[in-house]
Design a protein around this motif. Sequence first.
Motif, short mmCIF file in Angstrom:
data_model
loop_
_atom_site.label_atom_id
_atom_site.label_comp_id
_atom_site.label_asym_id
_atom_site.label_seq_id
_atom_site.Cartn_x
_atom_site.Cartn_y
_atom_site.Cartn_z
N ALA A 83 -7.11 9.66 -1.19
CA ALA A 83 -6.04 9.41 -2.16
C ALA A 83 -5.05 8.42 -1.55
N TYR A 84 -5.04 7.21 -2.08
CA TYR A 84 -4.06 6.19 -1.68
C TYR A 84 -4.05 5.13 -2.77
N ALA A 85 -3.19 4.13 -2.63
CA ALA A 85 -3.06 3.15 -3.70
C ALA A 85 -2.57 1.82 -3.17
N ILE A 86 -2.82 0.77 -3.94
CA ILE A 86 -2.23 -0.54 -3.72
C ILE A 86 -1.44 -0.89 -4.98
N VAL A 87 -0.18 -1.22 -4.79
CA VAL A 87 0.74 -1.53 -5.89
C VAL A 87 0.97 -3.03 -5.93
N ARG A 125 -7.97 6.42 8.30
CA ARG A 125 -8.70 5.26 8.81
C ARG A 125 -9.28 4.44 7.66
N ALA A 126 -9.85 5.13 6.67
CA ALA A 126 -10.44 4.42 5.53
C ALA A 126 -9.36 3.70 4.73
N ALA A 127 -8.22 4.34 4.53
CA ALA A 127 -7.14 3.72 3.76
C ALA A 127 -6.62 2.48 4.50
N GLY A 165 0.82 -1.20 0.00
CA GLY A 165 0.00 0.00 0.00
C GLY A 165 0.86 1.25 0.00
N VAL A 166 0.30 2.34 -0.53
CA VAL A 166 1.01 3.62 -0.61
C VAL A 166 0.11 4.75 -0.15
#
Length: 305
Positions: free
Chosen positions: A276-280, A61-63, A33-34
């Motif tokens: 705004a977040y991501a999974i790589v 919290r959501a991320a 995760g990022v």
Amino acid sequence: MPSRRTVLAGGAAMLAGPFPAASAAGSAPLRFGVVADPQYADAEPHVGLQRYYRNSLGKLRAAIAAFNAEDLDFVVTLGDVIDRHAESYDAILPIYATLRHRHVVLLGNHDYALAPDVLKTQPGLLGLAATHYDYTAGGMRFVVLDGNDVSLFAPPPGDPRWAIAQDRIGVLAAAGAENAKPWNGSLSDAQFAWLGDVLDDARAKRQRVVVLNHYPVFPANPHNMWDSGRIAALLARHPHVVAYFCGHNHAGNYAEAAGLHYVNFHGMVDTPAENAYAIVEIAGDRLDIRGFGREPSRSLRLRSA
């Protein structure tokens, strides 16, 4: 609610713990995760800058809930955990403590927006034993840079790096460089040499490399490191370096140069509600970014070493 001391003790243990062994061919892909620039503070929004400081707690919290629902090798925060004041960590670190994955954390310029008597305790506030380091996960080498090393805000009073920082920004300003900003920084010559050594070692071990930093270095941008040119040139000479991930420029950015992917992740703090977040995921010759909220999804081909 756990105290900052309790949270940091747990965080330090996670950072110091061993990472998974290199993945064998045909095994599960590397997934992580990022998050970039939560920049939390108990402060009113700065609408002109699009900074909604308090709202980052709910977004984080959501991320983390999304990360905890996935099988990940680790989660990385690309700097600026807080916007200012050491007490901001008392509110945001307990949220990070709910993360069930290893947390890799970088320091950003705002992480140094502390009172003078507290400044010297950073990076210990986040449980870091070192501000630049490297580790291996899923058979890949991750290199964490400290872009605050030579800057106008991180070195303590009397540190010779502060004078070097004045010289560097002065030269850039005289040349009209767009990144001659006091909120950017650069690598010390010692850290730059260390980076070269780590890249050489990874190449000898036939490891692909992902570089992690708070600051961008490519393409040209007002948020780039003062010494972005020499860093980008060094990375270009090492074909086993496949990606460079950063934050700092909250608007996000992307560029590719000779197969090296420069991904600037969007800042979490920038909107009232949208996250705004991501999974790589890295598998074979593909690097896939699954973006959430403002972060776009990308499917990138990795260059051959």
